[in-house]
Design an enzyme around this catalytic site. Sequence first.
Site, PDB file in Angstrom:
ATOM      1  N   LYS A  52       0.775  -1.297   0.242  1.00  0.00           N
ATOM      2  CA  LYS A  52      -0.017  -0.133   0.737  1.00  0.00           C
ATOM      3  C   LYS A  52       0.917   0.952  -0.339  1.00  0.00           C
ATOM      4  CE  LYS A  52      -4.122  -0.236   0.804  1.00  0.00           C
ATOM      5  NZ  LYS A  52      -4.979  -1.113  -0.103  1.00  0.00           N
ATOM      6  N   THR A  67      -2.601  -5.700   0.768  1.00  0.00           N
ATOM      7  CA  THR A  67      -2.193  -4.960   0.920  1.00  0.00           C
ATOM      8  C   THR A  67      -2.609  -3.902   1.968  1.00  0.00           C
ATOM      9  OG1 THR A  67      -3.398  -3.513  -0.954  1.00  0.00           O
ATOM     10  CG2 THR A  67      -1.391  -4.037  -1.746  1.00  0.00           C
ATOM     11  N   HIS A 127      -9.454  16.985   7.049  1.00  0.00           N
ATOM     12  CA  HIS A 127      -9.771  16.208   7.726  1.00  0.00           C
ATOM     13  C   HIS A 127      -9.149  15.000   7.602  1.00  0.00           C
ATOM     14  CE1 HIS A 127     -14.094  16.828   6.534  1.00  0.00           C
ATOM     15  NE2 HIS A 127     -13.907  16.530   5.144  1.00  0.00           N
TER      16      HIS A 127
HETATM   17  O1  URC Z   1     -16.399  22.540  10.435  1.00  0.00           O
HETATM   18  C1  URC Z   1     -17.008  21.956   9.656  1.00  0.00           C
HETATM   19  N1  URC Z   1     -18.101  22.221   9.506  1.00  0.00           N
HETATM   20  C2  URC Z   1     -18.785  21.461   8.690  1.00  0.00           C
HETATM   21  O2  URC Z   1     -19.971  22.359   7.829  1.00  0.00           O
HETATM   22  C3  URC Z   1     -18.280  20.244   8.160  1.00  0.00           C
HETATM   23  N2  URC Z   1     -19.205  19.624   7.531  1.00  0.00           N
HETATM   24  C4  URC Z   1     -18.883  17.811   8.404  1.00  0.00           C
HETATM   25  O3  URC Z   1     -19.371  17.004   7.214  1.00  0.00           O
HETATM   26  N3  URC Z   1     -17.510  18.914   8.234  1.00  0.00           N
HETATM   27  C5  URC Z   1     -17.252  20.074   9.698  1.00  0.00           C
HETATM   28  N4  URC Z   1     -16.776  20.593   9.881  1.00  0.00           N
END
Ligand code: URC
Length: 320
Positions: free
Chosen positions: A25, A70, A272
């Site tokens: 991976k 993987t 994220h």
């Molecule tokens: O700070 C965030 N705003 C969002 O509008 C949002 N939408 C999401 O899925 N995560 C987040 N986080």
Amino acid sequence: MTANSRNGRPAAGRPTLLGQNQYGKAENRVVKITRDGDTHHIKDLNVSVSLSGDMEDVHYSGSNANCLPTDTTKNTVYAFAKEYGIESAEQFGIHLARHFVDSQEPIHRARIRIEEYAWDRIGTSDSNSKFIGADEVQHSFVRRGQEVRTAQITYDGEKWQVFSGLKDLTVMNSTNSEFWGYVKDRYTTLKEAYDRILATQVTGVWRHNWTSDDQRMPNWERSYEKAKQHMLDAFVETYSLSLQQTLYQMGARVINGRSEIDEIRFSLPNKHHFLVDLEPFGLKNDNEVYFAADRPYGLIEATILRDGAEPQIPVDMTNL
Ligand SMILES: O=c1[nH]c(=O)c2[nH]c(=O)[nH]c2[nH]1
């Protein structure tokens, strides 16, 4: 039967042979936060695993009997971040390579490649900030490497319009961020977060209210440095309930702190960081090991204006 005469079909042309091969991976983005009381430490790696050994069958006949998935190599990276920690890229790579070769008979060679992204603690201009420990902010980081500064100047023989800006300023808070209480419909699966990582790569453009040669010209260098510092201070000090709220605070802090700036627009990707589920490996993930996803990402964009100012920054200036 030659190797490529599977299903009893004769090989077309000359027989073929499998040459050098490897698999694994690639680009496992692992972020490890070590929480030493209120002072946090980050390790941010991009780890690629490549294995080779007795892999003829998987190529020739499709038998997977020697093939460690993987997906398993990916899980091992995240599990090892928890079990052994990430002291250095080298130490982490040595653990992984040894594990694959020593635990799997068919695997004779493991190559682990690692990129490490460095983060520095954000310095703040606010010496009263409650988040500063020993002159450093304890849970707010800026990714090493200078941001790109931008400017756009327009002149029609009479009036000036001066935009300043920046892009690629990547920042992270390893705590003091929540996201909950949002709308839920039949497609909502997101779990409410009460202590999450908040990271973004700031693109910002701001407009100076200097429009004519009759006015005193701002000190552009100083204005830029101060505007950037206001953004960072607000990022550090906002206890965030959403990236939208943090964005607004960053903009408001610039407008309130810099009389020469009337308007600022941000484009903030929500970078994220997902907690990795280590339960299947009998490990507890105590907000330590994250998968840093690169896409898709939330994209939060807004303009903040001085009360009474006319919006002039084009919507698309910040998402080029
Ligand atoms: O700070 C965030 N705003 C969002 O509008 C949002 N939408 C999401 O899925 N995560 C987040 N986080």
